[in-house]
Design an enzyme around this catalytic site. Structure first.
Site, short mmCIF file in Angstrom:
data_model
loop_
_atom_site.label_atom_id
_atom_site.label_comp_id
_atom_site.label_asym_id
_atom_site.label_seq_id
_atom_site.Cartn_x
_atom_site.Cartn_y
_atom_site.Cartn_z
N HIS A 101 4.50 -2.36 -5.09
CA HIS A 101 4.11 -1.24 -4.25
C HIS A 101 3.36 -0.18 -5.06
CE1 HIS A 101 5.23 2.62 -2.03
NE2 HIS A 101 4.54 1.93 -1.15
N HIS A 112 -3.60 5.99 -2.41
CA HIS A 112 -2.76 6.06 -1.22
C HIS A 112 -3.21 7.18 -0.29
CE1 HIS A 112 0.65 7.56 1.18
NE2 HIS A 112 0.92 6.27 1.33
O1 G3P Z 1 2.02 -0.87 2.71
C1 G3P Z 1 3.39 -0.93 2.69
C2 G3P Z 1 3.81 0.38 2.24
O2 G3P Z 1 3.08 0.60 1.09
C3 G3P Z 1 3.50 1.39 3.26
O3 G3P Z 1 3.76 2.59 2.75
O4 G3P Z 1 2.74 4.75 2.60
O5 G3P Z 1 3.26 3.47 0.55
O6 G3P Z 1 1.37 2.81 1.96
P1 G3P Z 1 2.73 3.43 1.91
CA CA Z 2 0.67 0.71 1.16
#
Ligand code: G3P
Ligand code: CA
Length: 340
Positions: free
Chosen positions: A39, A81
């Site tokens: 992530h 992000h």
């Molecule tokens: O894409 C899965 C997860 O990463 C969604 O949360 O806000 O970290 O992109 P975010």
């Molecule tokens: Ca994401």
């Protein structure tokens, strides 16, 4: 065969049965090991969405690296992000605002390349014993650079490192650029280690339509905690669903939720596994793996990979089932022969 030999064979098979009875069942949709998805890179250890973070995540055992994508003023896809630059970079000190904001879309790639990505959360500026191979490891990377890193790491490690790009904005130009970039790097089939993800089902529908026109079949994942009733509808467009594991009530991710998604043919990749404590993280991963979750977005790829490896070590190999069935068939045949 003497009676003693029958007894020995029966005892061996009984031991085999006992071992299988203790074994863990793999409840994923396709019977494969659950995926460890880095992530935002190794975001628990290093600045998010950096080449350093992606490379470390691979070294820590991630199967896929996840770039969230934004578009620069001059139309380049960059891994970021937020729609703005100020939370994760030193843009305020280096460039200042554009049109009274720090929107990524207000800066050219050349400008953004002047910035350094800063650690957030539990991230640090370095990781013990790790030196990134890129000289620009803490700059904002382009999507091309992220893919190039995945492919270089695949060659280096001998295992294919997947990529899991997220369209962070609903924009036809972004859709086109994601697909053209993937195609330029040789991706296009559902068997490729790529998932395109978005919180917008409309965006994913549009990408699916474009893929159909281009003869591409890359897998897509819809982010969100859909109610069970609509899984079948979602499955018409995408291959998987990515729910938040923090959802409660009707949005809670449970064994029944995962089973219902699987019944509709959807993979389930949950986010975000952000528990830094190894023991607590192991308990959390075990719970969702036991329910059959097919992939986990985690800030700590090492903890996810360890939990995945422990799980897989407890799952019997198909060959041991074959051995057991073969043994039973042999025993049955011998018994029949003896009776005759
Ligand atoms: O894409 C899965 C997860 O990463 C969604 O949360 O806000 O970290 O992109 P975010
Ligand atoms: Ca994401």
């Amino acid at each position: 065969m003497t009676v003693y030999k029958y007894q020995a064979l029966a005892l061996a098979l009984a031991a085999c049965f006992a071992q299988q009875a203790d074994a863990t069942t793999l409840n994923t949709l396709n019977g494969q090991a659950p995926l460890v998805i880095a992530h935002r890179g190794a975001s628990g250890y290093l600045p998010e969405h950096t080449l350093a973070g992606y490379e470390l995540a691979v070294k820590l055992g991630a199967d896929y690296i996840e770039p969230d994508l934004q578009l620069t003023k001059d139309g380049f896809l960059v891994a970021m992000h937020d729609t703005t630059l100020n939370r994760t970079t030193n843009v305020a000190a280096v460039l200042g605002k554009r049109n009274n904001s720090y929107n990524v879309s207000g800066y050219t790639l050349a400008e953004i390349k002047q910035l350094t990505v800063l650690p957030t959360g539990t991230g640090q500026t370095s990781y013990p014993g790790f030196t990134p191979s890129s000289p620009n490891a803490m700059r904002v990377p382009t999507f091309d650079e992220v893919i190039a890193l995945a492919q270089a790491q695949s060659a280096l490690t001998g295992r294919t490192v997947g990529i899991y790009p997220e369209a962070k904005i609903s924009d036809p130009m972004m859709e086109d650029k994601i697909l053209s970039t993937l195609a330029a790097f040789g991706y296009g089939k559902s068997s490729d280690k790529v998932f395109i993800q978005s919180f917008s089902l409309d965006t994913l529908k549009s990408i699916r339509d474009k893929q159909n026109l281009l003869g591409m079949t890359i897998q897509e994942v819809f982010l969100g905690n859909s109610a069970a009733g609509s899984f079948a509808d979602i499955a018409k467009t995408v291959n998987g669903i990515g729910p938040s594991i923090s959802g409660g009530g009707a949005n809670a991710v449970t064994a029944a939720y995962i089973q219902a998604a699987h019944t509709a043919g959807l993979l389930v990749h949950g986010y975000t596994f952000a528990q830094p404590d190894p023991a607590l993280a192991a308990v959390q991963f075990d719970k969702y793996f036991g329910w059959g979750m097919d992939g986990v977005f985690t800030n700590y790829s090492d903890l996810g990979a360890t939990a995945r490896d422990v799980l897989m070590a407890a799952v019997p190999e198909p060959s041991s089932y074959a051995l057991m069935l073969g043994g039973l068939a042999l025993l049955g045949g011998l018994a029949r022969k003896r009776r005759a």
